[in-house]
Design a protein around this motif. Structure first.
Motif, PDB file in Angstrom:
ATOM      1  N   SER A  78     -12.036 -76.314  34.744  1.00 45.99           N
ATOM      2  CA  SER A  78     -12.459 -75.400  33.971  1.00 45.99           C
ATOM      3  C   SER A  78     -11.693 -74.485  33.919  1.00 45.99           C
ATOM      4  O   SER A  78     -11.073 -73.712  34.865  1.00 45.99           O
ATOM      5  N   SER A  79     -11.877 -73.452  32.748  1.00 41.39           N
ATOM      6  CA  SER A  79     -11.030 -72.342  32.409  1.00 41.39           C
ATOM      7  C   SER A  79     -11.621 -71.419  31.815  1.00 41.39           C
ATOM      8  O   SER A  79     -12.495 -71.692  30.942  1.00 41.39           O
ATOM      9  N   VAL A  80     -11.630 -70.129  31.949  1.00 43.87           N
ATOM     10  CA  VAL A  80     -11.897 -68.910  30.946  1.00 43.87           C
ATOM     11  C   VAL A  80     -10.810 -68.204  30.605  1.00 43.87           C
ATOM     12  O   VAL A  80      -9.955 -67.977  31.211  1.00 43.87           O
ATOM     13  N   SER A  81     -10.861 -67.703  29.108  1.00 39.52           N
ATOM     14  CA  SER A  81      -9.704 -66.984  28.698  1.00 39.52           C
ATOM     15  C   SER A  81     -10.513 -65.670  28.005  1.00 39.52           C
ATOM     16  O   SER A  81     -11.486 -65.927  27.248  1.00 39.52           O
ATOM     17  N   PHE A  82      -9.760 -64.527  27.743  1.00 41.71           N
ATOM     18  CA  PHE A  82      -9.944 -63.243  27.063  1.00 41.71           C
ATOM     19  C   PHE A  82      -8.915 -63.212  26.421  1.00 41.71           C
ATOM     20  O   PHE A  82      -7.597 -63.036  26.977  1.00 41.71           O
ATOM     21  N   GLY A  83      -9.156 -62.945  24.940  1.00 43.76           N
ATOM     22  CA  GLY A  83      -7.696 -62.611  24.249  1.00 43.76           C
ATOM     23  C   GLY A  83      -8.077 -61.807  22.868  1.00 43.76           C
ATOM     24  O   GLY A  83      -9.382 -61.527  22.481  1.00 43.76           O
ATOM     25  N   ALA A  84      -7.036 -61.471  22.212  1.00 44.45           N
ATOM     26  CA  ALA A  84      -7.154 -61.134  20.731  1.00 44.45           C
ATOM     27  C   ALA A  84      -6.581 -62.116  19.759  1.00 44.45           C
ATOM     28  O   ALA A  84      -5.626 -62.607  20.303  1.00 44.45           O
ATOM     29  N   ASN A  85      -7.236 -61.964  18.703  1.00 44.15           N
ATOM     30  CA  ASN A  85      -7.204 -63.065  18.015  1.00 44.15           C
ATOM     31  C   ASN A  85      -6.671 -62.252  16.483  1.00 44.15           C
ATOM     32  O   ASN A  85      -7.586 -62.358  15.706  1.00 44.15           O
ATOM     33  N   PRO A  86      -5.473 -62.140  15.958  1.00 45.67           N
ATOM     34  CA  PRO A  86      -5.098 -61.562  14.709  1.00 45.67           C
ATOM     35  C   PRO A  86      -5.208 -62.679  13.890  1.00 45.67           C
ATOM     36  O   PRO A  86      -4.742 -63.786  14.092  1.00 45.67           O
ATOM     37  N   TRP A  87      -5.495 -62.564  12.471  1.00 48.09           N
ATOM     38  CA  TRP A  87      -5.628 -63.235  11.160  1.00 48.09           C
ATOM     39  C   TRP A  87      -4.982 -62.899  10.251  1.00 48.09           C
ATOM     40  O   TRP A  87      -4.732 -61.818  10.123  1.00 48.09           O
ATOM     41  N   ILE A  88      -4.246 -63.900   9.472  1.00 47.65           N
ATOM     42  CA  ILE A  88      -3.941 -63.671   8.298  1.00 47.65           C
ATOM     43  C   ILE A  88      -4.528 -64.646   7.370  1.00 47.65           C
ATOM     44  O   ILE A  88      -4.411 -65.728   7.645  1.00 47.65           O
ATOM     45  N   LEU A  89      -5.492 -64.126   6.317  1.00 48.61           N
ATOM     46  CA  LEU A  89      -6.237 -65.092   5.432  1.00 48.61           C
ATOM     47  C   LEU A  89      -5.504 -65.216   4.228  1.00 48.61           C
ATOM     48  O   LEU A  89      -5.297 -64.171   3.454  1.00 48.61           O
ATOM     49  N   GLN A  90      -5.039 -66.318   3.643  1.00 48.62           N
ATOM     50  CA  GLN A  90      -4.445 -66.741   2.498  1.00 48.62           C
ATOM     51  C   GLN A  90      -5.542 -67.165   1.499  1.00 48.62           C
ATOM     52  O   GLN A  90      -5.807 -68.325   1.523  1.00 48.62           O
ATOM     53  N   ARG A  91      -6.049 -66.287   0.692  1.00 49.70           N
ATOM     54  CA  ARG A  91      -7.185 -66.983  -0.408  1.00 49.70           C
ATOM     55  C   ARG A  91      -6.265 -67.748  -1.288  1.00 49.70           C
ATOM     56  O   ARG A  91      -5.408 -67.360  -2.188  1.00 49.70           O
ATOM     57  N   LEU A  92      -6.727 -69.056  -1.597  1.00 49.40           N
ATOM     58  CA  LEU A  92      -6.001 -69.969  -2.293  1.00 49.40           C
ATOM     59  C   LEU A  92      -5.842 -69.589  -3.988  1.00 49.40           C
ATOM     60  O   LEU A  92      -5.043 -70.052  -4.723  1.00 49.40           O
ATOM     61  N   GLU A  93      -7.031 -68.939  -4.557  1.00 48.41           N
ATOM     62  CA  GLU A  93      -6.806 -68.583  -5.760  1.00 48.41           C
ATOM     63  C   GLU A  93      -6.715 -67.218  -6.039  1.00 48.41           C
ATOM     64  O   GLU A  93      -7.087 -66.666  -7.217  1.00 48.41           O
ATOM     65  N   ALA A  94      -6.168 -66.399  -5.139  1.00 47.72           N
ATOM     66  CA  ALA A  94      -6.052 -65.030  -5.456  1.00 47.72           C
ATOM     67  C   ALA A  94      -4.475 -64.705  -4.985  1.00 47.72           C
ATOM     68  O   ALA A  94      -4.140 -65.272  -3.938  1.00 47.72           O
ATOM     69  N   PRO A  95      -3.607 -63.699  -5.468  1.00 49.94           N
ATOM     70  CA  PRO A  95      -2.533 -63.266  -4.855  1.00 49.94           C
ATOM     71  C   PRO A  95      -2.540 -62.594  -3.774  1.00 49.94           C
ATOM     72  O   PRO A  95      -3.744 -61.631  -3.573  1.00 49.94           O
ATOM     73  N   GLY A  96      -1.890 -62.523  -2.810  1.00 54.57           N
ATOM     74  CA  GLY A  96      -1.611 -61.757  -1.726  1.00 54.57           C
ATOM     75  C   GLY A  96      -2.554 -62.328  -0.425  1.00 54.57           C
ATOM     76  O   GLY A  96      -3.068 -63.354  -0.458  1.00 54.57           O
ATOM     77  N   ALA A  97      -2.341 -61.635   0.396  1.00 50.50           N
ATOM     78  CA  ALA A  97      -3.242 -62.125   1.870  1.00 50.50           C
ATOM     79  C   ALA A  97      -3.887 -61.032   2.329  1.00 50.50           C
ATOM     80  O   ALA A  97      -3.792 -59.929   2.157  1.00 50.50           O
ATOM     81  N   THR A  98      -5.138 -61.285   2.949  1.00 45.66           N
ATOM     82  CA  THR A  98      -5.848 -60.451   3.765  1.00 45.66           C
ATOM     83  C   THR A  98      -5.702 -60.660   5.213  1.00 45.66           C
ATOM     84  O   THR A  98      -5.118 -61.671   5.889  1.00 45.66           O
ATOM     85  N   GLY A  99      -6.487 -59.981   6.235  1.00 43.62           N
ATOM     86  CA  GLY A  99      -6.415 -60.384   7.570  1.00 43.62           C
ATOM     87  C   GLY A  99      -7.669 -59.714   8.462  1.00 43.62           C
ATOM     88  O   GLY A  99      -8.646 -59.370   7.544  1.00 43.62           O
ATOM     89  N   GLY A 100      -7.182 -59.806   9.693  1.00 44.43           N
ATOM     90  CA  GLY A 100      -8.334 -59.297  10.730  1.00 44.43           C
ATOM     91  C   GLY A 100      -8.148 -59.475  12.195  1.00 44.43           C
ATOM     92  O   GLY A 100      -6.927 -59.781  12.520  1.00 44.43           O
ATOM     93  N   LEU A 101      -8.784 -58.967  12.848  1.00 40.97           N
ATOM     94  CA  LEU A 101      -8.649 -59.104  14.395  1.00 40.97           C
ATOM     95  C   LEU A 101      -9.710 -59.152  15.196  1.00 40.97           C
ATOM     96  O   LEU A 101     -10.859 -58.376  14.912  1.00 40.97           O
TER      97      LEU A 101
END
Length: 183
Positions: A78-101
């Motif tokens: 078994s294992s447990v992990s703690f982390g930060a998960n940054p995202w880049i979201l590419q919307r398929l029908e719109a230009p540009g990208a968004t993100g999150g953390l």
């Protein structure tokens, strides 16, 4: 040849009495080692996840590119992990990208993992119009399978993300996760 009566009567008692060999075997039985949590150090997940944000009036297809970095502890299988998960979201029908953390906690037992997290998303679509975006707070739950490996593992599963923006709109997003885990 006949045996004396005392030997015949004492034979069942001798068989029932514990022998010195049985006591030695019980005392020398190997106890399993006590499992302790061991710090494994840093890990890095790199992945992509096709998905869609679903609402009553439609959906928005998107692809998530993410990298999760954090610390992991193991105990047996078994294992447990703690982390930060940054995202880049590419919307398929719109230009540009968004993100999150998001901050995430992952639990793994053998090949099965579950994870939960919370954080912020910048611009998830709030309606079928891909340009109708607002920042939101988000919560994540996920589960799936992780391959066994010494330093590199493959991971696939599902993430459900619920986000809530200032306008009171709720986004329900489901992702199919494909990732590699290093460390």
């Amino acid at each position: 040849m006949t045996l004396p009566m005392g030997i015949i009567l004492s034979a069942p008692l001798a068989a029932a009495a514990p022998s010195a060999d049985a006591a030695t075997l019980e005392a020398s039985a190997v106890q399993p080692p006590e499992l302790k949590w061991i710090e494994e150090g840093f890990y890095l997940n790199l992945g992509t996840a096709p998905g869609a944000a679903f609402r009553l009036d439609g959906f928005n297809p998107m692809i998530r590119y993410d990298a999760e970095v954090g610390m992991r502890w193991t105990r047996g299988r078994s294992s447990v992990s703690f982390g930060a998960n940054p995202w880049i979201l590419q919307r398929l029908e719109a230009p540009g990208a968004t993100g999150g953390l998001l901050g995430v906690v992952s639990l793994r037992h053998r090949n099965i993992y579950t994870r939960a997290g919370a954080g912020v998303l910048i611009g998830p679509p709030g309606s079928p119009n891909d340009r109708d975006v607002r920042s939101a707070v988000a919560g994540l739950v996920g589960f799936g399978l992780e391959s066994r490996g010494e330093h590199v593992r493959g991971r696939f599963g599902f993430d459900y993300v619920a986000s809530y923006d200032k306008a009171g709109r709720v986004n329900n997003t489901v992702f199919f996760v494909l990732a590699l885990r290093f460390g």
